[in-house]
Design an enzyme around this catalytic site. Structure first.
Site, PDB file in Angstrom:
ATOM      1  NE  ARG A   8      50.557  44.479  50.326  1.00 28.89           N
ATOM      2  CZ  ARG A   8      49.662  43.514  50.066  1.00 28.89           C
ATOM      3  NH1 ARG A   8      48.781  43.668  49.105  1.00 28.89           N
ATOM      4  NH2 ARG A   8      49.649  42.412  50.766  1.00 28.89           N
ATOM      5  NE  ARG A  18      46.263  36.241  49.719  1.00 27.54           N
ATOM      6  CZ  ARG A  18      45.119  36.284  49.046  1.00 27.54           C
ATOM      7  NH1 ARG A  18      44.480  35.153  48.762  1.00 27.54           N
ATOM      8  NH2 ARG A  18      44.621  37.435  48.641  1.00 27.54           N
ATOM      9  NE  ARG A  26      50.524  48.895  28.129  1.00 28.29           N
ATOM     10  CZ  ARG A  26      51.166  48.482  27.055  1.00 28.29           C
ATOM     11  NH1 ARG A  26      51.593  49.352  26.162  1.00 28.29           N
ATOM     12  NH2 ARG A  26      51.362  47.198  26.846  1.00 28.29           N
ATOM     13  NE  ARG A  70      42.936  38.957  31.923  1.00 30.87           N
ATOM     14  CZ  ARG A  70      42.244  39.519  32.913  1.00 30.87           C
ATOM     15  NH1 ARG A  70      42.315  39.016  34.127  1.00 30.87           N
ATOM     16  NH2 ARG A  70      41.473  40.582  32.710  1.00 30.87           N
ATOM     17  CE1 TYR A 124      42.509  48.364  36.759  1.00 26.32           C
ATOM     18  CE2 TYR A 124      42.230  48.165  39.134  1.00 26.32           C
ATOM     19  CZ  TYR A 124      42.172  47.614  37.868  1.00 26.32           C
ATOM     20  OH  TYR A 124      41.751  46.318  37.708  1.00 26.32           O
ATOM     21  CG  ASP A 157      39.337  46.489  41.669  1.00 25.07           C
ATOM     22  OD1 ASP A 157      39.763  46.183  40.544  1.00 25.07           O
ATOM     23  OD2 ASP A 157      39.985  46.317  42.724  1.00 25.07           O
TER      24      ASP A 157
END
Length: 383
Positions: A172, A176, A249, A280, A359, A361
């Protein structure tokens, strides 16, 4: 005679939380890390009065009230809200994809207009069963958003063209239809005042720590010192890659101090063109209120210098730092083989992104470490 109840390999967030809980439970703990500092990838250091995120931007966010309250005992968090922007050529867009993004891209102003454009582009693509990441993304957000804000960034991040990546990687994409640039949906969000390293220091207060210590070069000696092991390194390395290498990675960082007050006006700016090699640029002072620059000028207490970091995705090979597990079908199947071995261990716990090949957070790391502590910190004593 064992000197310690637990040897903890890795002084990052998972290891530090577990060490803190073990000490509270009356256990004797030794924490080791191959780096010359604690904190793992959330390590921060002060440069020109600015807290620099050494290994990339880390914003703590969670909807888990217990985890949020747990972290509050180690630091005061500011009210930082993650609102990155994306640059595509000379255009600047807000992230995540929201009405500010759509207004800038198409010159429209209402949610109905944005929905119509996206729905029309999806219909024009006519993709019924996406065969790769590119088709999956277009079927979710249309061609314009995909080509400007998804394609190049994703290809740099994964090191492969989007048409060569499996569709399930993007299940997904957040869209918004409101003018809200808050990247996260979580109820609690912020960055610790004074940086993350202070949190780890408090967690490890009173715990024996040895830095510049490689577990694998001293494995036999270290294992003799402790009854139990918490391992937060690469699980395949622990088993000497007996089933083969898991894929990761890596990242490369270029950090520099600039003789200016304000370089880009935001903490995180993503560069979505494939031709620009970094994904970034982070300008660290914008993580902290009161020292961002661009408000008071000279005499305002704001540092007249700034620190930026360019972040480059990189392929991983042994000897490089593994940052992200490649959780595709092939690697997940390989990990399950190692996990089967791990389940047979009576005195070894695997934790963190590398030990659990997942992964996480930061809030998920804390929750997983607390769960491991609750499951293992009973009936364990020095023999």
């Amino acid at each position: 005679m064992k000197t310690y109840d637990y040897l903890i390999v890795g002084a990052g967030l998972f290891g530090a939380v577990f060490a803190h809980e073990a000490k509270k439970a009356g256990k004797k703990v030794l924490v080791i890390d191959k780096r010359d500092h604690i904190g793992g990838n959330i390590y921060t250091r002060e440069v020109e009065g600015i807290q620099v995120h050494q290994y990339g931007a880390h914003i703590f966010h969670t909807s888990d009230r217990e985890v949020w309250d747990y972290m509050q005992q180690f630091a005061e968090f500011n009210r930082y809200t993650n609102s990155p922007v994306a640059r595509y050529q000379d255009e600047v867009y807000n992230l995540p994809f929201n009405m500010n993004t759509f207004s800038r891209m198409w010159g429209i102003h209402t949610p109905a207009q944005a929905k119509e454009i996206i729905e029309n582009q999806i219909a024009e693509a006519g993709i019924r069963e996406p065969q790769n990441l590119e088709e999956q993304a277009i079927s979710l957000v249309g061609k314009d958003i995909y080509e400007k804000l998804v394609k190049g960034y994703t290809e740099k991040q994964w090191g492969r063209r989007a048409t060569e990546l499996p569709s399930f990687i993007i299940k997904r994409l957040p869209v918004r239809f409101v003018y809200d640039n808050n990247y996260f949906n979580d109820k609690y969000q912020g960055i610790p005042v004074g940086g993350y390293t202070r949190i780890i220091e408090k967690m490890l207060d009173g715990v024996q720590v040895r830095l510049n210590t490689d577990f694998f070069t001293q494995r036999e000696e270290l294992m003799k010192e402790a009854e139990n092991l918490l391992f937060t390194g690469m699980i395949d390395a622990y088993y000497d890659y007996c089933y083969g290498e898991l894929e990761y990675r890596s990242l490369r960082f270029e950090t520099e101090v600039l003789d200016m007050e304000n370089y880009q006006g935001n903490a995180v700016v993503n560069y979505t063109e494939y031709e620009i090699p970094y994904t970034r640029i982070i300008e660290h002072k914008h993580f902290e209120y009161g020292c961002q620059g661009g408000y008071g000028g000279s005499g305002s207490g704001v540092s007249e210098k700034t620190v930026i970091t360019r972040e480059y995705p990189a392929s991983w090979s042994r000897g490089k730092e593994p940052y992200y597990p490649m959780n595709d079908e092939k690697n997940n199947a390989l990990y399950e083989k190692y996990r089967t071995l791990a389940k047979k261990e009576e005195h070894v716990i695997f934790g963190g992104r590398l030990g659990m090949y997942q992964y996480f957070d930061m809030h998920q790391v804390v929750r997983a470490a607390l769960k491991a502590a609750q499951e293992n910190l009973t009936n364990v004593g020095v023999q």
